[in-house]
Design a protein around this motif. Structure first.
Motif, short mmCIF file in Angstrom:
data_model
loop_
_atom_site.label_atom_id
_atom_site.label_comp_id
_atom_site.label_asym_id
_atom_site.label_seq_id
_atom_site.Cartn_x
_atom_site.Cartn_y
_atom_site.Cartn_z
N LYS A 1 0.84 -1.22 0.00
CA LYS A 1 0.00 0.00 0.00
C LYS A 1 0.87 1.26 0.00
CE LYS A 1 -0.40 0.33 5.02
NZ LYS A 1 -1.24 0.25 6.20
N HIS A 2 2.14 1.13 0.39
CA HIS A 2 3.03 2.29 0.40
C HIS A 2 3.61 2.58 -0.98
CE1 HIS A 2 3.08 2.84 4.77
NE2 HIS A 2 2.98 1.52 4.84
N SER A 3 3.38 1.69 -1.92
CA SER A 3 3.90 1.88 -3.27
C SER A 3 2.78 2.34 -4.19
CB SER A 3 4.51 0.58 -3.81
OG SER A 3 4.63 0.64 -5.21
N GLY A 4 2.86 3.59 -4.63
CA GLY A 4 1.85 4.11 -5.54
C GLY A 4 1.77 3.30 -6.82
N HIS B 1 8.32 -0.10 7.92
CA HIS B 1 7.46 1.10 7.84
C HIS B 1 6.01 0.75 7.49
CE1 HIS B 1 10.60 4.25 8.20
NE2 HIS B 1 11.38 3.27 7.77
N ARG B 2 5.63 -0.50 7.69
CA ARG B 2 4.29 -0.93 7.26
C ARG B 2 3.16 -0.15 7.94
NH1 ARG B 2 6.65 -4.45 10.45
NH2 ARG B 2 5.64 -5.22 12.32
N ASP B 3 3.41 0.35 9.14
CA ASP B 3 2.35 1.06 9.86
C ASP B 3 2.43 2.58 9.70
OD1 ASP B 3 1.27 -1.33 10.82
OD2 ASP B 3 2.72 -1.39 12.48
N PRO C 1 -1.70 9.29 3.35
CA PRO C 1 -0.59 9.52 2.43
C PRO C 1 0.64 10.06 3.17
CG PRO C 1 -2.17 11.30 2.25
CD PRO C 1 -2.77 10.29 3.20
N TYR C 2 1.79 9.88 2.53
CA TYR C 2 3.04 10.35 3.12
C TYR C 2 2.96 11.87 3.30
CZ TYR C 2 8.02 10.88 3.91
OH TYR C 2 9.23 11.17 4.48
N LEU D 1 8.80 2.63 -8.06
CA LEU D 1 7.67 2.04 -7.34
C LEU D 1 6.82 3.11 -6.64
CD1 LEU D 1 9.44 -1.08 -5.76
CD2 LEU D 1 8.12 -0.96 -7.87
N ASP D 2 7.27 4.35 -6.74
CA ASP D 2 6.55 5.47 -6.14
C ASP D 2 6.34 5.25 -4.63
OD1 ASP D 2 5.17 7.82 -5.80
OD2 ASP D 2 3.29 7.09 -6.65
N ILE D 3 7.46 5.06 -3.93
CA ILE D 3 7.41 4.92 -2.46
C ILE D 3 8.00 6.21 -1.88
CG2 ILE D 3 8.12 3.53 -0.48
CD1 ILE D 3 8.57 1.20 -2.47
N LYS D 4 7.12 7.12 -1.55
CA LYS D 4 7.57 8.48 -1.19
C LYS D 4 8.47 8.51 0.05
CE LYS D 4 4.09 11.15 -3.59
NZ LYS D 4 3.60 10.05 -4.43
N GLY D 5 8.12 7.72 1.05
CA GLY D 5 8.91 7.72 2.29
C GLY D 5 10.33 7.25 2.06
#
Lengths: 127, 172
Positions: free
Chosen positions: B26-29, B69-71, B75-76, B120-124
């Motif tokens: 879910k963290h990957s756009g 960082h799953r929790d 959005p970031y 992967l569009d993982i902003k964090g």
């Protein structure tokens, strides 16, 4: 060690990443980055420089002013038209936009006393 | 709505397959969009694998970071210029980077992770790696910066002299 086929090519990284990277760097680092290669020279000039807690202009006399931007000071900034042009050129090579938390303008007379001063804060109207 | 028990199979650019929970993806756009595009039923496992243009070794690092960082909130959070700083990398993330970001590696892994986070569009993760690179450059000389960023100087001596002259206007 990583067995990735990638080779490090900072310039191939996404533009948004490089812009974010530059926003995290101070003016001194931006100045050094300008000297690394042509691409970074352009990038430094074209990216938002970010936020600085404080900035100031100190005016000592007609021919002597100092401008402080974050961790750097630009000396004798207004010493004649040619120097002013040089200052504007440097400014445009270092950043496209910057913001300050607090900006101070101070005029200091020949006795070293403050004759005029104004402080502008981001969150409050001019004092 | 995210169904944390759903599993997603990711196939890497070098042909490996990794199955992970939606709680991580879910963290990957990029992956979320791919799953949405599959139009799977709410309770169904999207069996069609999502192809990610990332190699297996890098994806394992990305998954390790995502697991920690799953929790994290989504959005970031976007930070203003005033709030943004490079010295607030969490301790776990610092240790995570130190494990593989060695001089011998010539930062290829860091570059691979940055590229993967972008694709992967993982902003964090992208934000954390950006700060890591900023911290490496911070306070370094021009030569050290070229070494860290693996840049070739393409200026002439005259051009360098001109830029140095401009820079000389500033002092500490």
């Amino acid at each position: 060690s990583h067995s990735s086929p990638y080779t490090m090519d900072i310039l191939a990284l996404p533009d948004i990443f490089l812009r974010d990277l530059l926003r995290l760097l101070g003016i001194g680092d931006r100045m050094n980055l300008r000297l690394t290669c042509r691409t970074f020279e352009q990038l430094v000039a074209n990216t938002h420089a970010g936020y600085f807690k404080e900035g100031s202009i100190y005016r000592y006399s007609e021919s002597c002013q100092a401008i402080c931007l974050g961790d750097k000071q630009i000396r004798n900034a207004m010493q004649g038209e040619a120097k002013l042009r040089q200052l504007l050129h440097l400014r445009s090579r270092l950043f496209s936009r910057i913001s300050f938390g607090k900006f101070k303008i101070k005029c200091i007379n020949s006795q070293g006393e403050v004759s005029k001063q104004q402080t502008l804060c981001a969150s409050s109207p001019p004092s | 709505r995210i169904y944390p028990l759903m599993r997603v199979t990711l196939t890497t650019s070098d042909g490996a397959s990794v199955t992970v929970s939606r709680q991580l993806t879910k963290h990957s756009g990029f992956i979320e969009k791919a799953i949405t595009d599959m139009a799977v039923d709410d309770n169904a496992v999207p069996l069609s694998a999502v192809a990610v243009d990332v190699d297996d070794a890098t994806l394992k690092l990305v998954i390790e970071w995502l697991t920690e960082h799953r929790d994290d909130a989504l959005p970031y959070p976007e930070k203003t210029d005033e709030e943004r700083r490079a010295d607030d990398i969490p301790a776990w993330d610092q240790a995570f980077v130190q494990k593989w970001d060695t001089k011998e590696d010539q930062q290829q892994t860091l570059y691979a992770v940055i590229t993967a986070a972008d694709k992967l569009d993982i902003k964090g993760l992208l934000d954390m790696t950006c700060k890591t690179l900023a911290n490496k450059i911070n306070g370094k000389t021009v030569e050290e910066m070229r070494e860290i960023l693996q840049l070739e100087c393409d200026f002439t001596e005259e051009e360098l002299a001109e830029i140095r002259k401009e820079n000389a206007w500033c002092e500490n």
